[in-house]
Design an enzyme around this catalytic site. Structure first.
Site, PDB file in Angstrom:
ATOM      1  N   GLU A  60     -58.768 -42.580  40.844  1.00 16.79           N
ATOM      2  CA  GLU A  60     -57.903 -42.393  42.010  1.00 16.79           C
ATOM      3  C   GLU A  60     -56.459 -42.161  41.584  1.00 16.79           C
ATOM      4  OE1 GLU A  60     -60.162 -44.763  41.616  1.00 16.79           O
ATOM      5  OE2 GLU A  60     -61.639 -44.170  43.120  1.00 16.79           O
ATOM      6  N   HIS A 130     -65.736 -52.108  51.540  1.00 20.41           N
ATOM      7  CA  HIS A 130     -65.981 -50.831  52.226  1.00 20.41           C
ATOM      8  C   HIS A 130     -65.561 -50.939  53.680  1.00 20.41           C
ATOM      9  CE1 HIS A 130     -68.699 -50.520  48.742  1.00 20.41           C
ATOM     10  NE2 HIS A 130     -68.491 -49.230  48.825  1.00 20.41           N
TER      11      HIS A 130
HETATM   12  C1  LIG Z   1     -62.320 -47.501  42.418  1.00 25.78           C
HETATM   13  C2  LIG Z   1     -63.587 -46.976  43.043  1.00 25.78           C
HETATM   14  N1  LIG Z   1     -63.660 -45.690  43.406  1.00 25.78           N
HETATM   15  C3  LIG Z   1     -64.777 -45.206  43.991  1.00 25.78           C
HETATM   16  C4  LIG Z   1     -65.845 -46.022  44.216  1.00 25.78           C
HETATM   17  C5  LIG Z   1     -67.097 -45.477  44.900  1.00 25.78           C
HETATM   18  N2  LIG Z   1     -68.204 -45.384  43.935  1.00 25.78           N
HETATM   19  C6  LIG Z   1     -69.121 -46.366  43.817  1.00 25.78           C
HETATM   20  S1  LIG Z   1     -70.201 -46.073  42.611  1.00 25.78           S
HETATM   21  C7  LIG Z   1     -69.504 -44.603  42.194  1.00 25.78           C
HETATM   22  C8  LIG Z   1     -70.046 -43.812  41.032  1.00 25.78           C
HETATM   23  C9  LIG Z   1     -70.052 -44.595  39.756  1.00 25.78           C
HETATM   24  O1  LIG Z   1     -70.609 -43.868  38.710  1.00 25.78           O
HETATM   25  P1  LIG Z   1     -70.815 -44.469  37.262  1.00 25.78           P
HETATM   26  O2  LIG Z   1     -69.651 -45.306  36.861  1.00 25.78           O
HETATM   27  O3  LIG Z   1     -71.165 -43.352  36.365  1.00 25.78           O
HETATM   28  O4  LIG Z   1     -72.020 -45.495  37.404  1.00 25.78           O
HETATM   29  P2  LIG Z   1     -73.532 -45.230  37.894  1.00 25.78           P
HETATM   30  O5  LIG Z   1     -73.525 -45.356  39.380  1.00 25.78           O
HETATM   31  O6  LIG Z   1     -73.930 -43.889  37.435  1.00 25.78           O
HETATM   32  O7  LIG Z   1     -74.348 -46.317  37.305  1.00 25.78           O
HETATM   33  C10 LIG Z   1     -68.416 -44.342  43.052  1.00 25.78           C
HETATM   34  C11 LIG Z   1     -67.593 -43.136  43.010  1.00 25.78           C
HETATM   35  C12 LIG Z   1     -65.724 -47.369  43.819  1.00 25.78           C
HETATM   36  N3  LIG Z   1     -66.728 -48.256  44.008  1.00 25.78           N
HETATM   37  N4  LIG Z   1     -64.596 -47.815  43.227  1.00 25.78           N
END
Ligand SMILES: Cc1ncc(C[n+]2csc(CCOP(=O)(O)OP(=O)(O)O)c2C)c(N)n1
Lengths: 325, 393
Positions: A60, A130
């Site tokens: 972000e 959320h």
């Molecule tokens: C600071 C923040 N930004 C956005 C989100 C929304 N979000 C939750 S999971 C995710 C993707 C995470 O991907 P990754 O770190 O590759 O882990 P994976 O889900 O593939 O295990 C996002 C964008 C969040 N939880 N926290």
């Protein structure tokens, strides 16, 4: 006119903004091909290409820093923060940079073209992370505008105005209403003025003030009150910063009473700011203390969401307290 | 003071730019899909007892995920995150650690908590937000945590646990504990500012932390080639001066080997280690997601063939440590157990209203207690509108 839900209205506004100005770009986490986790940007990559509508890495602070740079360069960035709860990693870029670019440089540089969109608010069983309504944090920062629409018609008109406004604007979208709120939306390009409240219904006994998803609740409470013979004037603030003191003050001078409601915790919430201003503007016209119906001063809980929410019953009780004061 | 930070290196007089991929990063593989070892591969420390526990944990994970995704479809739980296809990363990691080591996870590592002994009931209590949930019903399903099991409660904002893990491990070091911290995150979260801050802090201050990146190819819909351009996440470990290894994340023996060595190194040298486990998120991101919008069935099928649980089963069979009768007995038993636990947990009361203001501070200050009292009065007036708490006031 077309029937749209709030998401479609936002998508339509983005489409118009990008067609109208080829320097406009939409980006954020999952915003590209997938169209965002809520699908607000769907179809835009197909239409305007990967250079103007794209996925960003998951950062972000990166998204808003990048957007600040683009805006300073004269592009028109429309950045998405996936949930308002996750805007805080970008807080420094927004509060210290976006907000102060113009001031600190003596207007040598500015990021007035920047728009930040983000879904906010609760009522979706999202728990702590959320459900937050962080608008008040940003209203404490001179240099930003903060806008919250309540329905598809507003969402389109206010978003187009935000994108074209020459100041950085944070545009909080009530995610609870994304699909739930539908209505007639003109297909052509139009704007609604920033900084102007909307008097949703007129009344004589008490003024009810809110914004975004909370408007539904105010209208429901007003209906209950009207069954008791209480006539409510319902106002939607629409722009939280700058806000329309005149419209609110005129209404309170007429009704003598004010109930303000927002989902965010009551302490240091924006209702406090409004109450202070209105008691100064309308002191001799007030018949009772200004009521605030807001979230409790706790993080947003999950199992007790229903209890936590400033719902219509709580607003109705506040109306009665005010009338019977 | 030593301010000499430039390493001796070859000096050139014509410019040479290094690109991200010029550093080759080897990938550790121990176990093949058919259950045989790669020639020359070294096993982690593992015996039949540990192997059986690890395999049973993997099985529990698979069953729990299947059942909970189904429960979400039936509207019994609001949300779930499965770890289909990458169970070996969390289970293998926990199996290579000691109980006193802290686990700081992202959200897809419930396997580590299972290995530590979090019970079926405890999982259910969290997912159903009932009054027995250790987190008191405040967070969404899958945000587990247990002080007793040294598993830090999950926080949704991504990456925030990474610098915290550096600090936690530094504290362990100062106290001279025989303990390290393992910090899990996804390749997506490795884009967050906190990742860079956390690695640098750990490297400079020599914290015994194991950074474990689950590189599963996707962050929701964003494929890794839109997440980063360099040589994965491992290259960043190297960049920050953190000892780094890349492994096959679907190979539980490679996971255990790497984490065992990382633990040893972190403690002995008092320094961070970084592990990048290459895997694939076979399922949806969460129950709110539909991967058919951004990837093909063929791609998924390709990875189905690398199933880490099946791979371990094949090895167990080859060792004569397991047989098909045990297999079906185990899976059937687990399915019954999880179903029974769902039925119990969903009937347990929600937390009491007071829990809404507890734990905001150590003791609820007067303004919070006043707010709660006013709320309780309101609920008494409209009991039908707040069925979860009204009966308990
Ligand atoms: C600071 C923040 N930004 C956005 C989100 C929304 N979000 C939750 S999971 C995710 C993707 C995470 O991907 P990754 O770190 O590759 O882990 P994976 O889900 O593939 O295990 C996002 C964008 C969040 N939880 N926290």
């Amino acid at each position: 006119m077309a029937q749209m839900n709030l998401l479609q209205a936002i998508n339509n506004a983005l489409d118009i903004a990008m067609a109208d100005n080829d320097r406009a770009l939409c980006f954020g986490e999952d915003v590209g091909h997938f169209g965002g986790v809520f699908r607000a940007t769907s179809g835009l990559q197909d239409k305007y290409g990967k250079e103007r509508c794209f996925n960003t890495p998951l950062t972000e602070q990166g998204i808003i820093g990048f957007a600040n740079g683009l805006a300073a360069q004269g592009s028109v960035p429309i950045a998405e923060i996936q949930f308002a709860d996750y805007i805080f990693p970008a807080f420094d870029q927004i509060v210290n940079e976006s907000a102060k670019f113009r001031y600190r440089s003596g207007n040598e540089f500015n990021v007035g073209n920047l728009t930040i969109r983000s879904p906010y608010g609760g009522g979706i069983a999202g728990g702590l992370y959320h459900s937050q309504s962080p608008e008040a944090y940003f209203t404490h920062t001179p240099g930003l505008k903060v806008v919250v629409p309540r329905n598809p018609y507003q969402a389109k008109g206010l978003l187009l105005a935000s994108i074209r406004d020459d100041n950085p604007v944070i545009f909080f979208e009530p995610k609870r209403l994304y699909r739930a709120s539908t209505g007639e939306v003109p297909e052509e390009d139009y704007q609604l003025p920033l900084g102007k409240a909307d008097v949703v219904s007129t009344g004589d006994d008490i003024t009810l003030l809110a914004w975004g998803a909370q408007m539904e609740i105010m209208e429901k409470a007003a209906e209950m009150a009207s069954a008791d013979g209480i006539s409510c004037e319902v106002i939607d603030l629409r722009s939280i910063l700058p806000w329309d003191v005149e419209t609110v003050a005129n209404s309170v001078m007429k009704t003598g009473r004010l109930v303000i409601s927002h989902e965010a915790p009551v302490t240091s919430g924006f209702a406090g700011e409004i109450a202070a201003t209105i008691q100064q503007e309308c002191f001799l016209h007030l018949e009772s203390p200004i009521e605030r119906v807001c979230g409790l001063d706790t993080p947003y809980p999950l199992a007790q969401e229903k209890e936590y929410i400033p719902d219509h019953l709580k607003v109705y009780e506040a109306i009665k307290r005010s009338i019977n004061y | 003071m030593n301010t000499e930070i430039y390493n001796e290196g070859p000096v050139v007089h014509k410019p040479v730019f290094i690109d991200g991929h010029s550093v080759e990063i080897p990938i550790l593989k121990v176990l093949q899909q058919d259950g045989t070892l790669y020639p020359g591969a070294e096993l982690p420390e593992i015996d039949q007892e540990l192997a059986t526990k690890v395999y049973k944990t993997l099985a529990f994970h698979r069953v729990l995920d299947e059942r909970m995704v189904a429960a979400q479809r039936q509207g019994r739980v609001s949300f779930y995150i499965a770890a289909l296809g990458e169970e070996a990363t969390s289970v293998g990691g926990a199996a290579a650690l000691k109980d006193q080591d802290m686990i700081m996870a992202q959200y897809r590592e419930q396997g580590a908590l299972m290995f530590r002994g979090f019970t079926t009931e405890q999982f259910m209590n969290q997912m159903f937000s009932n009054e027995k949930d250790l987190g008191k019903g405040r967070q969404m399903p899958i945000h587990y945590g247990s002080n007793e099991l040294n598993y830090m409660t999950i926080s949704s904002p991504l990456g925030t646990q990474i610098p915290q893990a550096s600090g936690y491990a530094y504290g362990q070091k100062l106290q001279g504990l025989d303990a390290v911290t393992i910090c899990y995150f996804g390749e997506g979260a490795a884009s967050e500012g906190d990742f860079h801050a956390g690695l640098n802090m750990a490297a400079v201050h020599k914290a015994p932390v194991i950074f474990f990146c689950r590189n599963n190819g996707y962050a929701i819909s964003t494929p890794s080639d839109e997440q980063y351009v360099g040589n994965g996440i491992a290259s960043r470990g190297v960049g920050y001066g953190v000892k780094t290894i890349r492994i096959d994340g679907n190979d539980i023996l490679a996971v255990m080997k790497a984490v065992q060595l990382a633990r040893e190194y972190a403690l002995k040298e008092s320094a961070p280690v970084m592990i990048e486990a290459m895997s694939y998120r076979l399922g949806a991101h969460s129950t709110s997601d539909d991967p058919s919008g951004y990837r093909t069935r063929e791609e998924e099928a390709k990875w189905q063939a690398h199933d880490p649980i099946l791979r371990m089963k094949n090895w167990m069979l080859a060792q004569n440590w397991w047989d098909e009768a045990q297999e079906s007995e185990l899976f059937e038993g687990l399915r019954d157990e999880v179903l029974a636990a769902v039925k119990v947990a969903e009937k347990i009361d929600k937390p009491e209203l007071q829990e809404m203001v507890n734990d905001v501070y150590d003791v609820p200050p007067k303004h919070l207690q006043d707010q709660l009292d006013a709320l309780a009065e309101h609920i008494k007036k409209y009991p039908d509108a707040y069925p979860v708490t009204s009966g308990r006031l």
